[in-house]
Design a protein around this motif. Sequence first.
Motif, PDB file in Angstrom:
ATOM      1  N   MET A  24     -17.626 -21.972  43.628  1.00 32.22           N
ATOM      2  CA  MET A  24     -17.495 -20.944  44.662  1.00 32.22           C
ATOM      3  C   MET A  24     -18.350 -19.734  44.302  1.00 32.22           C
ATOM      4  SD  MET A  24     -13.581 -19.935  43.664  1.00 32.22           S
ATOM      5  CE  MET A  24     -13.125 -21.656  43.708  1.00 32.22           C
ATOM      6  N   ARG A  25     -18.691 -18.967  45.323  1.00 33.03           N
ATOM      7  CA  ARG A  25     -19.570 -17.813  45.113  1.00 33.03           C
ATOM      8  C   ARG A  25     -18.872 -16.698  44.333  1.00 33.03           C
ATOM      9  NH1 ARG A  25     -24.015 -15.594  48.155  1.00 33.03           N
ATOM     10  NH2 ARG A  25     -23.736 -17.219  49.710  1.00 33.03           N
ATOM     11  N   ASP A  26     -17.591 -16.455  44.640  1.00 34.95           N
ATOM     12  CA  ASP A  26     -16.869 -15.342  44.028  1.00 34.95           C
ATOM     13  C   ASP A  26     -15.437 -15.784  43.738  1.00 34.95           C
ATOM     14  OD1 ASP A  26     -15.638 -12.982  43.275  1.00 34.95           O
ATOM     15  OD2 ASP A  26     -16.570 -11.774  44.842  1.00 34.95           O
TER      16      ASP A  26
ATOM     17  N   GLU B  73     -17.934 -20.131  39.141  1.00 38.79           N
ATOM     18  CA  GLU B  73     -18.567 -19.152  40.017  1.00 38.79           C
ATOM     19  C   GLU B  73     -20.073 -19.342  39.980  1.00 38.79           C
ATOM     20  OE1 GLU B  73     -16.966 -14.995  40.530  1.00 38.79           O
ATOM     21  OE2 GLU B  73     -18.808 -14.547  39.430  1.00 38.79           O
TER      22      GLU B  73
ATOM     23  N   ASP C   6     -23.811 -18.990  42.743  1.00 38.66           N
ATOM     24  CA  ASP C   6     -24.450 -18.756  44.035  1.00 38.66           C
ATOM     25  C   ASP C   6     -25.437 -19.894  44.294  1.00 38.66           C
ATOM     26  OD1 ASP C   6     -25.660 -17.887  46.317  1.00 38.66           O
ATOM     27  OD2 ASP C   6     -26.526 -16.058  45.462  1.00 38.66           O
ATOM     28  N   VAL C   7     -25.055 -20.830  45.153  1.00 37.29           N
ATOM     29  CA  VAL C   7     -25.887 -22.012  45.378  1.00 37.29           C
ATOM     30  C   VAL C   7     -27.117 -21.702  46.227  1.00 37.29           C
ATOM     31  CG1 VAL C   7     -23.991 -23.641  45.088  1.00 37.29           C
ATOM     32  CG2 VAL C   7     -24.468 -22.694  47.360  1.00 37.29           C
ATOM     33  N   THR C   8     -27.211 -20.496  46.775  1.00 30.98           N
ATOM     34  CA  THR C   8     -28.429 -20.136  47.506  1.00 30.98           C
ATOM     35  C   THR C   8     -29.556 -19.747  46.553  1.00 30.98           C
ATOM     36  OG1 THR C   8     -27.760 -17.809  47.724  1.00 30.98           O
ATOM     37  CG2 THR C   8     -27.072 -19.315  49.477  1.00 30.98           C
ATOM     38  N   ASP C   9     -29.234 -19.580  45.261  1.00 33.19           N
ATOM     39  CA  ASP C   9     -30.236 -19.268  44.241  1.00 33.19           C
ATOM     40  C   ASP C   9     -30.870 -20.584  43.784  1.00 33.19           C
ATOM     41  OD1 ASP C   9     -31.731 -18.549  42.033  1.00 33.19           O
ATOM     42  OD2 ASP C   9     -30.248 -17.111  41.279  1.00 33.19           O
TER      43      ASP C   9
ATOM     44  N   CYS D 231     -30.187 -23.063  40.402  1.00 29.47           N
ATOM     45  CA  CYS D 231     -29.652 -24.413  40.609  1.00 29.47           C
ATOM     46  C   CYS D 231     -30.486 -25.454  39.867  1.00 29.47           C
ATOM     47  CB  CYS D 231     -29.619 -24.757  42.094  1.00 29.47           C
ATOM     48  SG  CYS D 231     -28.321 -23.946  43.048  1.00 29.47           S
TER      49      CYS D 231
ATOM     50  N   LEU E 260     -20.404 -27.405  52.155  1.00 28.79           N
ATOM     51  CA  LEU E 260     -21.106 -26.207  52.576  1.00 28.79           C
ATOM     52  C   LEU E 260     -21.376 -26.249  54.081  1.00 28.79           C
ATOM     53  CD1 LEU E 260     -23.753 -25.892  49.707  1.00 28.79           C
ATOM     54  CD2 LEU E 260     -21.816 -24.365  50.108  1.00 28.79           C
TER      55      LEU E 260
ATOM     56  N   ILE F 184     -27.952 -22.305  54.749  1.00 25.28           N
ATOM     57  CA  ILE F 184     -26.787 -22.944  54.123  1.00 25.28           C
ATOM     58  C   ILE F 184     -26.751 -24.452  54.370  1.00 25.28           C
ATOM     59  CG2 ILE F 184     -24.272 -22.960  53.968  1.00 25.28           C
ATOM     60  CD1 ILE F 184     -25.594 -20.384  52.969  1.00 25.28           C
TER      61      ILE F 184
ATOM     62  N   ALA G 177     -29.395 -24.457  50.968  1.00 24.29           N
ATOM     63  CA  ALA G 177     -28.407 -24.364  49.893  1.00 24.29           C
ATOM     64  C   ALA G 177     -27.855 -25.743  49.549  1.00 24.29           C
ATOM     65  CB  ALA G 177     -27.274 -23.423  50.299  1.00 24.29           C
TER      66      ALA G 177
END
Length: 507
Positions: free
Chosen positions: A115-117, A135, A137-140, A144, A162, A175, A179
């Motif tokens: 999860m992001r947060d 924790e 951030d899969v958009t990074d 990844c 997602l 996303i 992502a």
Amino acid sequence: LLVLAHFPFLPRRTNRKATTMVVRLLLLCAAAATTVAAFSPSPRLSRPATSLNIFDKFMAQFGGGGGGGGGFGAAPVPGESCTGEKIAVVGSTGYIGKAVVRESVRRGYPTSAVMRDISKGGSGEEKFKGAELKEFDVTDREACLNGGLFEPGSVDVVVSCLASRTGSKKDSYAIDYQATLNVAEAAKAAGARRFILLSAYCVKSAERNDPYALQFQYAKMELEGKLRELSGGADGGGKFDHVAVRPTAFFKSVSGQLEVVNGGSPFVYFDLGGGRNARCNPISEPDLAAALIDQVADDSHKNAVWNLGGPDEGFSMSEQGAMIHDVLKKEGEPKLLAVPIGIFDVIIDGLQWVATTFKSEKFEDAAEFGRIGKYYAVEDMLTTDPDEKYGRATLREHYSYIAENGQEYDPYTTVFGSADKKAEFQKEKVGSSKRDAQNKKALDTLVYALGWAGMGLPKEEERGGERGGRREAAFWGLVRSRTTDVWGKTLRGYRGAVREVRATAAG
């Protein structure tokens, strides 16, 4: 069973050939029946909750299992099989993601929830109990692919839930496409053998290039294409494969008007002309989660898509409205408001004109939201093939449950409701349940007190006699007649009831 059939299990002194032959014949029949059952296809039904299937785990580790649900060609059992592999659920704080984490843990899989947060999504959440929280951030994309998401050998199967929140073009490609692709490539690089994607039934519109196909459908379609490339094509050919599960709709998506109808307002649906309106057979969240986790052990949809709906035959929007009316026990005929579908075109065309004229991304997104609304009002989200139906929970059962317990507010699936209305409805239902419990306790206390006072049920020696029958009938008759007004009264009210019973019993 075959060994037992040829084993001299009867004591020598019995020496009864007939008995021995009969028993052996029964054992041989049982062995044949077991063999037939073992190789028959399993029905695609979710099973009751069970603990870890120890046999499946053993077979996965020592019998060459893995993708087949266990060694020796054992058929995976829907809703139960567990290979014991390490599972990672990405998008775990979403509506379906939470259910998938809970189902994975229930089966006995070592599960990590990405999860992001953590502070906002997972800390203290009951549905994450038993899972490891991560924790990230899969958009990074860079993080990844550099091993930050999955260390080599740390995961065997990744389940991606997602999904963009809004469905706008920007969010969809950020996303639903990019992502999710980041996660799939990271999973393959870490040595995972399978990637399970929560896709959508409506992606078929993008595949057909329908003029009304939506941006998020194109994003998911392109992502599925990338997964086929990562898997070595439709026929596989590598150690990494994928499954794309396309559900028709979630129960939550067709529950937004329950509170509105409960308040006396009509159920709104869109008329497509000729009395026709869209139909769907949605699937419950636990059943969908079970179907996704089934794909860990099931190879039948390897490198393919699986359209999936619930067990219902399908209901039109007007039928859903009538069902809600019935479940809420409303009097009279259902209040249904048919809105011409053409109203969408007026709204969409107006928003699109503003977006094009003033080059406004905000109005472009608003026009897309209008197209999304129209799409689900026009298109049937319906599976008819038995292999594309799964689970046991019906839509009526879902409506009955939320009519008693309320439901969470979700601005992305609730069109006509509001957070305040849902909170008010839930408070009313919870308060009603508490009152029911207090009322039951009050009646139990009254019956108990009357019994101790000797004014209630007849004594044992009087049972069956005329006097005993009169006293018993009088007692229960009074209790039944006063149940509607005794609730919540003070002790003084109970004393009055006691005096009534005494007078009646004495007479």
